[in-house]
Structures are given as C-alpha cells and as structure tokens.
Design an enzyme around this catalytic site. Structure first.
Site: not given
Length: 170
Positions: A129, A145
């Site tokens: 992301h 992440c």
C-alpha cells in the site's frame, strides 16, 4: 567557462540530485534471475526494495518500508484485491499496541496509513500500500505490510492485476 558559471552549474546539479533523491522514482534495473516469471512482484526485505520482474534481465525497482523486526514474514502469495483510497481498520495486533487508534479511518484521510491505493495479499492481513508518511519508506516500519510512496503504489497498481504472484524474501 567562468568560475561563477561553474559554481552555479554545480549548485544546480547538487540541488537537482537532492530533489531527485527525495522524490526517487521507480527505475528499471538489471536482474540476473530467471527464477521469477515476468509480472512477478519480489520484495527483498533486507534491501527494502520491491521488484516487478519485466523479463529475464530487467525489473522495475521501488523503495519500500517493510515489517519491523519481529513483524517480518516471507513466503509466496498473490494479490487478492485492489483498492483506491481504501478505508482502514487496524488489525487486532495494531489495536492492541495502540488502543487509542480509531476503529476505522476513512479513505482519503491524511491519517489513513494506506495512502492512495492498496493491494491486499491472500492468506493474511497484509497489503502492499501507499503511505501518507513518505519518510517511513526505506525503513523497518510496519506490522508486515509493504509500504510504498504514493506515486509508486499508483504506478505499480496500474502495472499488475489481481492474481499477481508476490514473493517476499528476507
């Protein structure tokens, strides 16, 4: 060339170099691995780099933020979803460590850690992301992440599709 022009040219060159480093763009680099098929995303945690394999000899390379020590993982997965300006609900582990964090942060909010786009990864709570904290890219900063600069996640988002293989190595 006069000394004044040479100093001015050197100053402009240093300024452009500093600006380019601060706003690093993805670059095509040589790779020596036929281990990965074209279109595969390879994240090298130790390098804090993400590579999109173009062919046997080339890849697009992006700087990334990766999992903090103790939060890193490795393995092979696929992109399971693609989202623009996603809302974010903190996973249980994040909520436990930061109990004051809201249960939901709307997409587009400057406080949203997902930035302008996210691609979820199958089999877990992880994603590739963007970020609204560009200074965190290049570090060991997340709960697992893969964090990218907003312009870079936008570029990668356009290049890949759901089902793309993602390989994370240490």
């Amino acid at each position: 060339m006069s000394l004044r022009i040479a100093v001015a040219a050197a100053t402009i060159g240093v300024t452009l170099l500093a600006t380019n480093a601060a706003q690093a763009r993805p670059e095509v680099v040589g790779v020596r691995s036929s281990e990965y098929s074209p279109g595969t995303i390879v994240v090298k945690t130790s390098e804090r780099r993400l590579y999109l394999i173009l062919d046997d000899g080339h890849a697009v390379r992006y700087p990334v933020g990766v999992g903090k020590y103790g939060k890193q993982w490795s393995g092979t997965t696929q992109i399971s979803g693609k989202y623009r300006n996603p809302a974010w609900a903190p996973p249980a582990e994040v909520k436990r460590d930061k109990p004051d964090i809201p249960d939901l942060i709307p997409g587009g909010s400057p406080r949203n850690p997902m930035g302008v786009a996210a691609m979820t990864l199958a089999g877990g709570e992880y994603a590739i992301h963007g970020t609204n904290m560009p200074g965190s890219v290049g570090g060991f900063v997340s709960y697992g992440c893969i964090r990218m600069l907003n312009p870079d996640i936008t570029d990668l988002y356009e290049r890949v599709s759901i089902g793309t293989t993602v390989v994370v190595t240490r």
